[in-house]
Scaffold this active site. Structure first.
Site, mmCIF file in Angstrom:
data_model
loop_
_atom_site.group_PDB
_atom_site.id
_atom_site.type_symbol
_atom_site.label_atom_id
_atom_site.label_comp_id
_atom_site.label_asym_id
_atom_site.label_seq_id
_atom_site.Cartn_x
_atom_site.Cartn_y
_atom_site.Cartn_z
ATOM 1 N N TYR A 102 16.464 3.961 -19.165
ATOM 2 C CA TYR A 102 16.104 2.538 -19.042
ATOM 3 C C TYR A 102 17.362 1.671 -19.012
ATOM 4 C CZ TYR A 102 13.742 -1.895 -20.064
ATOM 5 O OH TYR A 102 13.280 -3.196 -20.012
ATOM 6 N N ASP A 158 1.530 1.269 -5.679
ATOM 7 C CA ASP A 158 2.552 1.822 -6.571
ATOM 8 C C ASP A 158 3.910 1.436 -5.988
ATOM 9 O OD1 ASP A 158 4.446 3.541 -7.754
ATOM 10 O OD2 ASP A 158 2.959 5.119 -8.059
ATOM 11 N N VAL A 159 4.734 0.735 -6.767
ATOM 12 C CA VAL A 159 6.020 0.262 -6.226
ATOM 13 C C VAL A 159 6.972 1.397 -5.867
ATOM 14 C CG1 VAL A 159 6.233 -2.101 -7.129
ATOM 15 C CG2 VAL A 159 6.864 -0.154 -8.587
HETATM 16 P P1 NDP Z 1 4.237 -3.655 -19.442
HETATM 17 O O1 NDP Z 1 4.256 -2.198 -19.704
HETATM 18 O O2 NDP Z 1 3.434 -4.540 -20.310
HETATM 19 O O3 NDP Z 1 3.787 -3.919 -17.921
HETATM 20 C C1 NDP Z 1 4.378 -3.193 -16.888
HETATM 21 C C2 NDP Z 1 3.880 -3.740 -15.567
HETATM 22 O O4 NDP Z 1 4.519 -2.987 -14.530
HETATM 23 C C3 NDP Z 1 2.394 -3.580 -15.388
HETATM 24 O O5 NDP Z 1 1.878 -4.740 -14.767
HETATM 25 C C4 NDP Z 1 2.262 -2.371 -14.474
HETATM 26 O O6 NDP Z 1 1.161 -2.544 -13.606
HETATM 27 C C5 NDP Z 1 3.545 -2.459 -13.660
HETATM 28 N N1 NDP Z 1 3.984 -1.173 -13.158
HETATM 29 C C6 NDP Z 1 4.589 -0.166 -13.852
HETATM 30 N N2 NDP Z 1 4.831 0.872 -13.047
HETATM 31 C C7 NDP Z 1 4.360 0.528 -11.816
HETATM 32 C C8 NDP Z 1 4.311 1.179 -10.573
HETATM 33 N N3 NDP Z 1 4.809 2.424 -10.401
HETATM 34 N N4 NDP Z 1 3.776 0.539 -9.523
HETATM 35 C C9 NDP Z 1 3.259 -0.718 -9.678
HETATM 36 N N5 NDP Z 1 3.299 -1.402 -10.836
HETATM 37 C C10 NDP Z 1 3.825 -0.767 -11.894
HETATM 38 O O7 NDP Z 1 5.767 -4.086 -19.450
HETATM 39 P P2 NDP Z 1 6.437 -5.524 -19.620
HETATM 40 O O8 NDP Z 1 5.533 -6.573 -19.124
HETATM 41 O O9 NDP Z 1 6.977 -5.605 -20.979
HETATM 42 O O10 NDP Z 1 7.690 -5.356 -18.626
HETATM 43 C C11 NDP Z 1 7.793 -6.029 -17.387
HETATM 44 C C12 NDP Z 1 9.244 -6.005 -16.960
HETATM 45 O O11 NDP Z 1 10.035 -6.678 -17.928
HETATM 46 C C13 NDP Z 1 9.828 -4.594 -16.832
HETATM 47 O O12 NDP Z 1 10.707 -4.536 -15.734
HETATM 48 C C14 NDP Z 1 10.581 -4.435 -18.146
HETATM 49 O O13 NDP Z 1 11.615 -3.495 -18.041
HETATM 50 C C15 NDP Z 1 11.100 -5.843 -18.329
HETATM 51 N N6 NDP Z 1 11.483 -6.153 -19.709
HETATM 52 C C16 NDP Z 1 10.558 -6.153 -20.719
HETATM 53 C C17 NDP Z 1 10.956 -6.447 -22.016
HETATM 54 C C18 NDP Z 1 10.011 -6.493 -23.170
HETATM 55 O O14 NDP Z 1 10.473 -6.558 -24.308
HETATM 56 N N7 NDP Z 1 8.708 -6.474 -22.943
HETATM 57 C C19 NDP Z 1 12.362 -6.733 -22.322
HETATM 58 C C20 NDP Z 1 13.244 -6.706 -21.179
HETATM 59 C C21 NDP Z 1 12.803 -6.419 -19.931
HETATM 60 P P3 NDP Z 1 -0.059 -1.498 -13.479
HETATM 61 O O15 NDP Z 1 -0.340 -0.956 -14.829
HETATM 62 O O16 NDP Z 1 -1.149 -2.339 -12.885
HETATM 63 O O17 NDP Z 1 0.447 -0.484 -12.497
#
Ligand code: NDP
Length: 255
Positions: free
Chosen positions: A162, A68-69
Site C-alpha cells: 500500500y 472493476d478498475v
Molecule cells: P473503502 O474500502 O471504504 O472503499 C473502497 C472503494 O473502492 C469502494 O467504493 C470499492 O467499490 C472501490 N474499489 C475497490 N477495488 C475496486 C476495484 N477493483 N474496482 C472498482 N472499485 C473498487 O476505502 P476508502 O473509502 O477508505 O478508500 C478510498 C480511497 O482513499 C483509497 O484509494 C484509499 O487508499 C484512500 N485512502 C483512505 C484512507 C482512510 O483512512 N480511509 C486514508 C488514505 C487514503 P466496490 O466495493 O463497489 O467495488
C-alpha cells in the site's frame, strides 16, 4: 465572479472510481453538491443503488457504471457510460483502492499484485483512458486519491504494498501534471490520513495509541471533512495548482 463561484462545478460531469462507499461516496456527494453531475464507478450494485437514491433525493444527477478498475475494458465502459449519460466528462477522481496489512515477509505475491493493480495500475488505466479523453478535449481536472502513506510508514500495522503504491501515485500525479499542463488538464493528488471507513478500522483499540493519541489533533477524520479538498482540486478554485499533493491528515505526518 466571487471566490465561492470558483468552487462551483455547474454543468460539469465528474467520474469517481469507487464511488459506492467510503471516501468515494463522500466525494461524489461533495462534487454533486458543488453542481456537477456525477458518475460512480464500482462493483457493488447494492451499495450503488443506495447511493443513487440518496443523490437523487438531494437533487444531484447521478449514474452508476458497474466495473472493476483493474480491467481496462471496464474503464473504457466507465468512460462510455459517462458520455452516454451526460455527453461529457470534466473531472476524474481516481479513488478506488485497497489495502493489505501484513509484515513484508508475510505478504503473498497475490496480495502484492492485488494492491498494486488496484491502487496504481488502475490509476494508470483510468488516466490513460479517461484522462486521455480530457487531454483530447483540451480541458479537465484529475484528482488522484493518494495517502499520507505515500510519504510516511504507518504504525503499528505494516502495509508495504500500500505504501509503495501511494508513493507511486503521488509521483505519477506529478509526471502527468507536467505532461498534460499544455493540454489544459490539471492533475493533483489528495493525501488523506486516517479517515473512518471500512478500510481504516479506527475503532479497534489496538490502533488507538498510534493512530489517535500520537496525532496532533488526537482524532481521526470523517469522510465529510475531505469534500472541500476534492472540490477545490476539481474546480477553478485551484486553477493555478497542478502537480501538488494536498495532505489532509489532521497533522499526523508532521511528527
Ligand atoms: P473503502 O474500502 O471504504 O472503499 C473502497 C472503494 O473502492 C469502494 O467504493 C470499492 O467499490 C472501490 N474499489 C475497490 N477495488 C475496486 C476495484 N477493483 N474496482 C472498482 N472499485 C473498487 O476505502 P476508502 O473509502 O477508505 O478508500 C478510498 C480511497 O482513499 C483509497 O484509494 C484509499 O487508499 C484512500 N485512502 C483512505 C484512507 C482512510 O483512512 N480511509 C486514508 C488514505 C487514503 P466496490 O466495493 O463497489 O467495488
Amino acid at each position: 465572479m466571487t471566490v465561492l463561484d470558483r468552487f462551483r462545478l455547474d454543468g460539469k460531469v465528474a467520474v469517481v472510481t469507487g464511488g459506492t462507499r467510503g471516501l468515494g461516496a463522500g466525494f461524489v456527494r461533495a462534487l454533486g453538491e458543488a453542481g456537477a453531475a456525477v458518475v460512480l464507478g464500482g462493483r457493488d450494485e447494492e451499495a450503488a443503488a443506495v447511493r443513487l437514491t440518496e443523490l437523487t433525493a438531494a437533487g444531484i444527477e447521478a449514474q452508476f457504471v458497474r466495473g472493476d478498475v483493474t480491467v481496462p475494458a471496464d474503464v473504457e465502459a466507465l468512460l462510455a457510460g459517462a458520455l452516454d449519460a451526460f455527453g461529457r466528462v470534466d473531472v476524474l477522481v481516481n479513488n478506488a483502492g485497497t489495502c493489505v496489512h501484513a509484515p513484508a515477509l508475510e505478504v503473498t505475491d497475490e496480495d502484492w499484485h492485488g494492491v498494486i493493480d488496484t491502487n496504481l495500475n488502475a490509476v494508470w488505466s483510468c488516466s490513460r483512458i479517461i484522462g486521455g479523453h480530457l487531454v483530447r478535449q483540451g480541458a479537465g481536472t484529475i484528482v488522484n486519491i493518494g495517502s499520507m502513506s505515500g510519504a510516511i510508514v504507518n504504525r503499528p500495522q505494516w502495509q508495504p504494498a500500500y505504501n509503495a503504491s501511494k508513493a507511486a501515485v503521488h509521483h505519477l500525479t506529478r509526471s502527468l501534471a507536467a505532461e498534460w499542463a499544455p493540454y489544459g488538464v490539471r492533475v493533483n493528488a489528495l493525501a488523506p490520513g486516517y479517515i473512518r471507513t471500512a478500510m481504516s478500522p479506527v475503532e479497534e483499540p489496538r490502533f488507538r495509541r498510534m493512530w489517535v493519541e500520537d496525532a496532533p489533533m488526537q482524532r481521526v477524520g470523517e469522510v465529510e471533512e475531505l469534500g472541500g479538498a476534492v472540490v477545490f482540486l476539481a474546480s477553478d478554485a485551484s486553477s493555478f495548482v497542478t502537480g501538488s499533493v494536498l495532505t489532509a491528515d489532521g497533522g499526523y505526518s508532521v511528527f
